[in-house]
Enzyme design. Structure first.
Site, mmCIF file in Angstrom:
data_model
loop_
_atom_site.group_PDB
_atom_site.id
_atom_site.type_symbol
_atom_site.label_atom_id
_atom_site.label_comp_id
_atom_site.label_asym_id
_atom_site.label_seq_id
_atom_site.Cartn_x
_atom_site.Cartn_y
_atom_site.Cartn_z
ATOM 1 N N CYS A 148 0.888 -1.183 0.000
ATOM 2 C CA CYS A 148 0.000 0.000 0.000
ATOM 3 C C CYS A 148 0.914 1.218 0.000
ATOM 4 O O CYS A 148 1.018 1.933 0.989
ATOM 5 C CB CYS A 148 -0.924 -0.002 1.208
ATOM 6 S SG CYS A 148 -1.922 -1.492 1.385
ATOM 7 N N ALA A 174 1.706 4.234 -1.955
ATOM 8 C CA ALA A 174 1.639 5.679 -2.200
ATOM 9 C C ALA A 174 1.314 6.441 -0.905
ATOM 10 O O ALA A 174 0.589 5.933 -0.066
ATOM 11 C CB ALA A 174 0.584 5.967 -3.265
ATOM 12 N N PRO A 175 1.889 7.647 -0.756
ATOM 13 C CA PRO A 175 2.693 8.425 -1.700
ATOM 14 C C PRO A 175 4.190 8.116 -1.700
ATOM 15 O O PRO A 175 4.966 8.800 -2.354
ATOM 16 C CB PRO A 175 2.459 9.865 -1.233
ATOM 17 C CG PRO A 175 2.291 9.741 0.247
ATOM 18 C CD PRO A 175 1.555 8.448 0.460
ATOM 19 N N LYS A 203 7.501 5.469 2.915
ATOM 20 C CA LYS A 203 8.160 4.244 3.388
ATOM 21 C C LYS A 203 8.846 3.514 2.234
ATOM 22 O O LYS A 203 9.875 2.866 2.434
ATOM 23 C CB LYS A 203 7.148 3.348 4.102
ATOM 24 C CG LYS A 203 6.595 3.982 5.379
ATOM 25 C CD LYS A 203 5.595 3.073 6.063
ATOM 26 C CE LYS A 203 4.991 3.757 7.277
ATOM 27 N NZ LYS A 203 4.145 4.909 6.905
ATOM 28 N N ASP A 218 -4.685 -3.166 -7.181
ATOM 29 C CA ASP A 218 -5.324 -3.359 -5.890
ATOM 30 C C ASP A 218 -4.580 -4.493 -5.192
ATOM 31 O O ASP A 218 -4.536 -5.622 -5.688
ATOM 32 C CB ASP A 218 -6.796 -3.721 -6.094
ATOM 33 C CG ASP A 218 -7.557 -3.902 -4.796
ATOM 34 O OD1 ASP A 218 -6.932 -4.204 -3.755
ATOM 35 O OD2 ASP A 218 -8.800 -3.755 -4.805
ATOM 36 N N CYS A 245 -1.360 3.730 11.292
ATOM 37 C CA CYS A 245 -1.181 4.965 12.064
ATOM 38 C C CYS A 245 -2.412 5.194 12.946
ATOM 39 O O CYS A 245 -2.933 6.304 13.036
ATOM 40 C CB CYS A 245 -0.918 6.168 11.153
ATOM 41 S SG CYS A 245 -2.211 6.481 9.928
#
Length: 204
Positions: free
Chosen positions: A30, A32-33, A36, A81, A155
């Site tokens: 996962c 974007a942006p 990491k 996806d 997060c």
């Protein structure tokens, strides 16, 4: 000049948990942006293979812009996806040395800098996110090779998105084990978002 990419203090803690090394084949599921993703590229000195995927064309564009600005060559960005990756790329089963699932979440750990978000969070929306998080773990984990490490991170400080979800996943998938997990809470002494991460590997 491509020298910097700003990342929250707690967010910076996540990529090193994978213990990435030069030559690793890494999946950022996962991506974007790309904060990491680019951190991972830095940790392997841009020598390896990082597949960075995201289903959002707009967010993927930001990732590609960051890669170009920072001069990173080891990352291949794809619009996919993540929950469908195993069907689209079955050759990736047991392929990756390291996998990062920085899952979409309620973001409760970021309220200090997104105070208006508290009015948008509802139980129904969290339940929908938990469904996605579980599907990500179920469909991405088979892509890890037998000696690899998978890091799941969010997060948020919501246990149902974090440790309780990981416990449920491990009960259903007993070939995996929990290596380490930690919940970081926002506090006045150490600035940074609330973050959670779990390291998972195959049992040996």
């Amino acid at each position: 000049e491509g020298n910097w990419l700003i990342q929250d203090r707690s967010s910076q803690w996540v990529a090193p948990l994978l213990k990435p090394i030069k030559g690793d084949k890494i999946l950022d599921a996962c991506a974007a942006p790309g904060t990491k993703t680019t951190h991972l590229a830095q940790l392997i000195s841009d020598e390896g293979k990082i597949i960075a995927i995201d289903r959002s064309e707009i967010r993927l564009k930001l990732l590609k812009e960051n890669l170009k600005r920072l001069g990173i060559k080891s990352v291949k960005a794809l619009k996919i996806d993540a929950t469908k990756l195993i069907d689209i790329k079955p050759e990736y089963i047991n392929y990756f040395d390291k996998i990062l699932i920085d899952a979409p979440c309620s973001g409760i750990g970021t309220l200090a800098r997104n105070p208006d978000a508290r009015w948008k969070i509802k139980k129904e929306s969290i339940d929908q996110l938990i469904t996605i998080q579980e599907k990500l773990l179920e469909t991405i984990s088979p892509l890890l090779n037998k000696n690899g490490l998978l890091v799941y991170s969010t997060c948020t400080i919501c246990p149902s998105e974090n440790n309780l979800l990981i416990e449920r996943f491990l009960k259903k998938n007993n070939k995996f084990k929990l290596v380490y997990d930690k919940q970081i809470l926002p506090n006045k002494d150490e600035s940074g978002d609330g973050f959670y991460a779990a390291i998972i590997s195959y049992k040996k």
